[in-house]
Write a protein that holds these residues in place. Structure first.
Motif, PDB file in Angstrom:
ATOM      1  N   TYR A 372      38.326  32.391  32.996  1.00  0.00           N
ATOM      2  CA  TYR A 372      37.867  33.341  34.005  1.00  0.00           C
ATOM      3  C   TYR A 372      36.461  33.860  33.711  1.00  0.00           C
ATOM      4  O   TYR A 372      35.804  34.406  34.587  1.00  0.00           O
ATOM      5  N   GLY A 373      36.023  33.697  32.472  1.00  0.00           N
ATOM      6  CA  GLY A 373      34.781  34.322  32.081  1.00  0.00           C
ATOM      7  C   GLY A 373      34.986  35.833  32.053  1.00  0.00           C
ATOM      8  O   GLY A 373      36.024  36.341  31.594  1.00  0.00           O
ATOM      9  N   ARG A 374      33.958  36.543  32.498  1.00  0.00           N
ATOM     10  CA  ARG A 374      34.133  37.990  32.603  1.00  0.00           C
ATOM     11  C   ARG A 374      35.041  38.271  33.801  1.00  0.00           C
ATOM     12  O   ARG A 374      34.722  37.891  34.932  1.00  0.00           O
ATOM     13  N   MET A 375      36.151  38.977  33.532  1.00  0.00           N
ATOM     14  CA  MET A 375      37.169  39.158  34.564  1.00  0.00           C
ATOM     15  C   MET A 375      37.679  40.597  34.550  1.00  0.00           C
ATOM     16  O   MET A 375      37.780  41.220  33.496  1.00  0.00           O
ATOM     17  N   GLY A 389      37.177  37.009  38.871  1.00  0.00           N
ATOM     18  CA  GLY A 389      36.661  36.248  37.742  1.00  0.00           C
ATOM     19  C   GLY A 389      35.240  35.744  37.932  1.00  0.00           C
ATOM     20  O   GLY A 389      34.664  35.834  39.018  1.00  0.00           O
ATOM     21  N   HIS A 390      34.695  35.213  36.793  1.00  0.00           N
ATOM     22  CA  HIS A 390      33.345  34.638  36.720  1.00  0.00           C
ATOM     23  C   HIS A 390      32.263  35.680  36.996  1.00  0.00           C
ATOM     24  O   HIS A 390      31.180  35.345  37.499  1.00  0.00           O
ATOM     25  N   LEU A 391      32.519  36.959  36.663  1.00  0.00           N
ATOM     26  CA  LEU A 391      31.550  38.009  36.927  1.00  0.00           C
ATOM     27  C   LEU A 391      30.376  37.907  35.956  1.00  0.00           C
ATOM     28  O   LEU A 391      30.524  37.559  34.783  1.00  0.00           O
ATOM     29  N   SER A 392      29.217  38.279  36.496  1.00  0.00           N
ATOM     30  CA  SER A 392      28.038  38.314  35.629  1.00  0.00           C
ATOM     31  C   SER A 392      27.959  39.637  34.878  1.00  0.00           C
ATOM     32  O   SER A 392      27.349  39.721  33.810  1.00  0.00           O
ATOM     33  N   VAL A 402      40.385  53.119  40.513  1.00  0.00           N
ATOM     34  CA  VAL A 402      39.391  52.618  41.466  1.00  0.00           C
ATOM     35  C   VAL A 402      39.922  52.795  42.888  1.00  0.00           C
ATOM     36  O   VAL A 402      41.132  52.826  43.132  1.00  0.00           O
ATOM     37  N   LYS A 403      38.977  52.925  43.832  1.00  0.00           N
ATOM     38  CA  LYS A 403      39.297  53.103  45.235  1.00  0.00           C
ATOM     39  C   LYS A 403      38.827  51.897  46.035  1.00  0.00           C
ATOM     40  O   LYS A 403      37.991  51.113  45.575  1.00  0.00           O
ATOM     41  N   ILE A 404      39.360  51.786  47.214  1.00  0.00           N
ATOM     42  CA  ILE A 404      39.007  50.673  48.093  1.00  0.00           C
ATOM     43  C   ILE A 404      37.498  50.637  48.300  1.00  0.00           C
ATOM     44  O   ILE A 404      36.868  51.644  48.598  1.00  0.00           O
ATOM     45  N   GLY A 405      36.907  49.433  48.136  1.00  0.00           N
ATOM     46  CA  GLY A 405      35.478  49.262  48.364  1.00  0.00           C
ATOM     47  C   GLY A 405      34.608  49.618  47.182  1.00  0.00           C
ATOM     48  O   GLY A 405      33.391  49.419  47.245  1.00  0.00           O
ATOM     49  N   GLN A 406      35.179  50.112  46.093  1.00  0.00           N
ATOM     50  CA  GLN A 406      34.367  50.475  44.932  1.00  0.00           C
ATOM     51  C   GLN A 406      33.868  49.215  44.245  1.00  0.00           C
ATOM     52  O   GLN A 406      34.593  48.226  44.060  1.00  0.00           O
ATOM     53  N   VAL A 407      32.567  49.224  43.852  1.00  0.00           N
ATOM     54  CA  VAL A 407      31.971  48.075  43.171  1.00  0.00           C
ATOM     55  C   VAL A 407      32.445  48.059  41.714  1.00  0.00           C
ATOM     56  O   VAL A 407      32.259  49.039  40.990  1.00  0.00           O
ATOM     57  N   ILE A 408      33.040  46.950  41.330  1.00  0.00           N
ATOM     58  CA  ILE A 408      33.569  46.841  39.965  1.00  0.00           C
ATOM     59  C   ILE A 408      32.786  45.836  39.126  1.00  0.00           C
ATOM     60  O   ILE A 408      32.998  45.727  37.908  1.00  0.00           O
ATOM     61  N   GLY A 409      31.892  45.103  39.752  1.00  0.00           N
ATOM     62  CA  GLY A 409      31.097  44.129  39.013  1.00  0.00           C
ATOM     63  C   GLY A 409      30.167  43.381  39.941  1.00  0.00           C
ATOM     64  O   GLY A 409      29.957  43.769  41.098  1.00  0.00           O
ATOM     65  N   ALA A 410      29.600  42.263  39.393  1.00  0.00           N
ATOM     66  CA  ALA A 410      28.652  41.460  40.159  1.00  0.00           C
ATOM     67  C   ALA A 410      29.034  39.991  40.029  1.00  0.00           C
ATOM     68  O   ALA A 410      29.597  39.542  39.022  1.00  0.00           O
ATOM     69  N   VAL A 411      28.720  39.249  41.106  1.00  0.00           N
ATOM     70  CA  VAL A 411      29.025  37.808  41.131  1.00  0.00           C
ATOM     71  C   VAL A 411      28.207  37.104  40.059  1.00  0.00           C
ATOM     72  O   VAL A 411      27.028  37.398  39.830  1.00  0.00           O
ATOM     73  N   GLY A 412      28.890  36.161  39.386  1.00  0.00           N
ATOM     74  CA  GLY A 412      28.210  35.388  38.352  1.00  0.00           C
ATOM     75  C   GLY A 412      28.789  33.989  38.267  1.00  0.00           C
ATOM     76  O   GLY A 412      29.433  33.503  39.202  1.00  0.00           O
ATOM     77  N   THR A 414      30.192  32.935  34.907  1.00  0.00           N
ATOM     78  CA  THR A 414      30.675  32.899  33.531  1.00  0.00           C
ATOM     79  C   THR A 414      32.006  32.176  33.472  1.00  0.00           C
ATOM     80  O   THR A 414      32.710  32.036  34.477  1.00  0.00           O
ATOM     81  N   GLY A 415      32.348  31.699  32.259  1.00  0.00           N
ATOM     82  CA  GLY A 415      33.617  31.024  32.083  1.00  0.00           C
ATOM     83  C   GLY A 415      33.560  29.597  32.608  1.00  0.00           C
ATOM     84  O   GLY A 415      32.515  28.945  32.640  1.00  0.00           O
ATOM     85  N   ARG A 416      34.642  29.107  33.052  1.00  0.00           N
ATOM     86  CA  ARG A 416      34.770  27.723  33.515  1.00  0.00           C
ATOM     87  C   ARG A 416      34.323  27.664  34.984  1.00  0.00           C
ATOM     88  O   ARG A 416      35.125  27.724  35.907  1.00  0.00           O
TER      89      ARG A 416
END
Length: 448
Positions: A372-375, A389-392, A402-412, A414-416
């Motif tokens: 998953y890389g960063r997950m 998964g695969h977050l940068s 966390v609430k609906i629509g909250q940003v938890i990471g960024a597309v990347g 990473t991983g396979r």
């Protein structure tokens, strides 16, 4: 000719021979001749000579006095009858005058009574109109204070719309993803703007005064009828919208095979409380009150279902149009080229695009997770969870709520991974299920 009174009196006239002699006499007779032409009255041996003029004057006077005496006697004889008739005539005229006065007084009394009755009826009608207007204003306040679970039933004004900032090149999505855009119900505003505008619909103009106050009352009633119809139409539209939304919400749980009762029990609640007071509807409630009661019940149900649906991940994790690079199920492994099970959806996205949580929950895992890389894994309760998964980069840590629509990471990538994208999974009791089933349920929910 002779008159006699008491003693014998004689009245002598000259003989015819004497007349012949007078005819032969000269033009100027002597005093003796005048004495022969006069009248002689003899009484008690006395003689009184009078001329013809005096004689006839006396006779005329006596005649006049006799006629006057007769007239006076007649007047006094018939005076009572004349007075009686005069008094009767006067009494008749007086009675007629009094009758006329009484008739006019009766007309005035009837006119006054009619005016008082008309005034009383007008006051009653006006009071009814004012009571009805007050009722409609209270209803409008109730409708205006009633907000749907998706927002106010009142449409935003033009000024408010103009005050909204212009969208930037990269639109910022609302907490609810654009996959499940909730369309606000149509305009249901049916309030009385104020007492004065309603009255201005029927101003007491000169023409209205000519037509009478009844026309003004009728116009006011017609205006209030229109307001009442708009209010009832608004309530009907709102009731239909709430019932339709409740049916779609229940359909989501049915399509996903989820137990609504278990999800409701797992739904976290904010601090609230108070004594239990059951909702009652009075027996004399009108159509508006009964409909408002049904709407409040439907709103409570929709609100409860909406809080429960906040735990169901039926929204998109990324903004923009949905485009999958790989679906759920068996596929050819991108590295080995062999058939393999793909337990999620791969969303096409650019490096660094924000990744948003699709339902309320708590962060169960945050960090590196093999292929998953960063997950990040979010636990939504009642066995529901999602993986990203695969977050940068990752913006949350384990235990965060966390609430609906909250940003938890960024597309990347990473991983396979063969390139930037988001690997998104939906799990029930640890078993991966097709996320598209949840997304399709969200689309149906927002389509109504």
């Amino acid at each position: 000719m002779s008159y006699r009174s008491g003693h014998q009196s004689e009245f002598r006239q000259p003989h015819d021979s004497s007349r012949q002699q007078l005819a032969r006499q000269p033009a100027n007779p002597s005093p003796a001749t005048h004495e022969e032409n006069s009248y002689t009255l003899v009484h008690a041996g006395k003689q009184v000579r009078v001329g013809p003029v005096v004689f006839w004057i006396v006779v005329g006077t006596v005649t006049a006095l006799g006629m006057w005496s007769a007239a006076t006697a007649t007047y006094f004889a018939f005076r009572d009858d004349v007075l009686t008739r005069l008094i009767a005539r006067q009494a008749e005229m007086q009675y007629a005058y009094e009758d006329r006065i009484a008739e006019l007084r009766a007309k005035v009394d009837r006119a006054t009574s009619r005016q008082l009755l008309d005034q009383e009826q007008f006051d009653q009608k006006l009071e009814q109109v004012m009571r009805r207007q007050t009722t409609l204003e209270s209803r409008a306040a109730a409708i205006g204070g009633m907000s749907d679970v998706t927002g106010s039933i009142r449409s935003p004004s033009r000024g408010a719309a103009a005050a909204d900032p212009a969208p930037s090149a990269t639109p910022k999505p609302s907490p609810i993803s654009d996959t499940a855009v909730f369309v606000a119900p149509p305009d249901r505003e049916a309030r009385l703007e104020s007492r004065a505008p309603v009255l201005s619909l029927a101003p007491v103009t000169k023409a209205a005064k000519i037509q009478g106050v009844d026309n003004v009352i009728v116009r006011l009633q017609n205006s209030l009828d229109q307001v009442e119809r708009r209010q009832l139409s608004s309530l009907t539209s709102l009731e239909d919208s709430l019932e339709s939304r409740a049916r779609r919400m229940r359909g989501v749980f049915t399509d996903l095979g989820l137990d609504v009762g278990q999800l409701e029990a797992a739904t976290p609640r904010a601090g609230m409380g108070g004594p239990y007071v059951p909702v009652k509807l009075s027996g004399d409630a009108g159509a508006f009150e009964r409909q408002l009661y049904r709407i409040n019940i439907s709103r409570a149900q929709v609100d409860r279902l909406n809080r429960t649906l906040a735990l169901v991940p039926y929204r998109k994790p990324v903004i923009g149009e949905v485009e999958f690079t790989s679906g759920f199920g068996v596929r050819s492994d991108p590295f080995l080229g062999r058939p393999a099970m793909h337990t999620g959806l791969d969303f096409r996205a650019a490096m660094g695009d924000p990744v948003r949580v699709t339902a309320n929950g708590k962060v169960a895992s945050s960090g590196w997770a093999g292929g998953y890389g960063r997950m990040v894994e979010i636990d939504h309760g009642n066995g529901l969870s999602t993986r990203y998964g695969h977050l940068s980069e990752i913006n949350v840590k384990v235990g965060d709520v966390v609430k609906i629509g909250q940003v938890i990471g960024a597309v990347g990538s990473t991983g396979r991974s063969t390139g930037p994208h988001l690997h998104y999974e939906t799990r029930i009791d640890g078993e991966a299920v097709d996320p598209q089933k949840f997304l399709r349920a969200g689309v149906r929910l927002s389509a109504g």
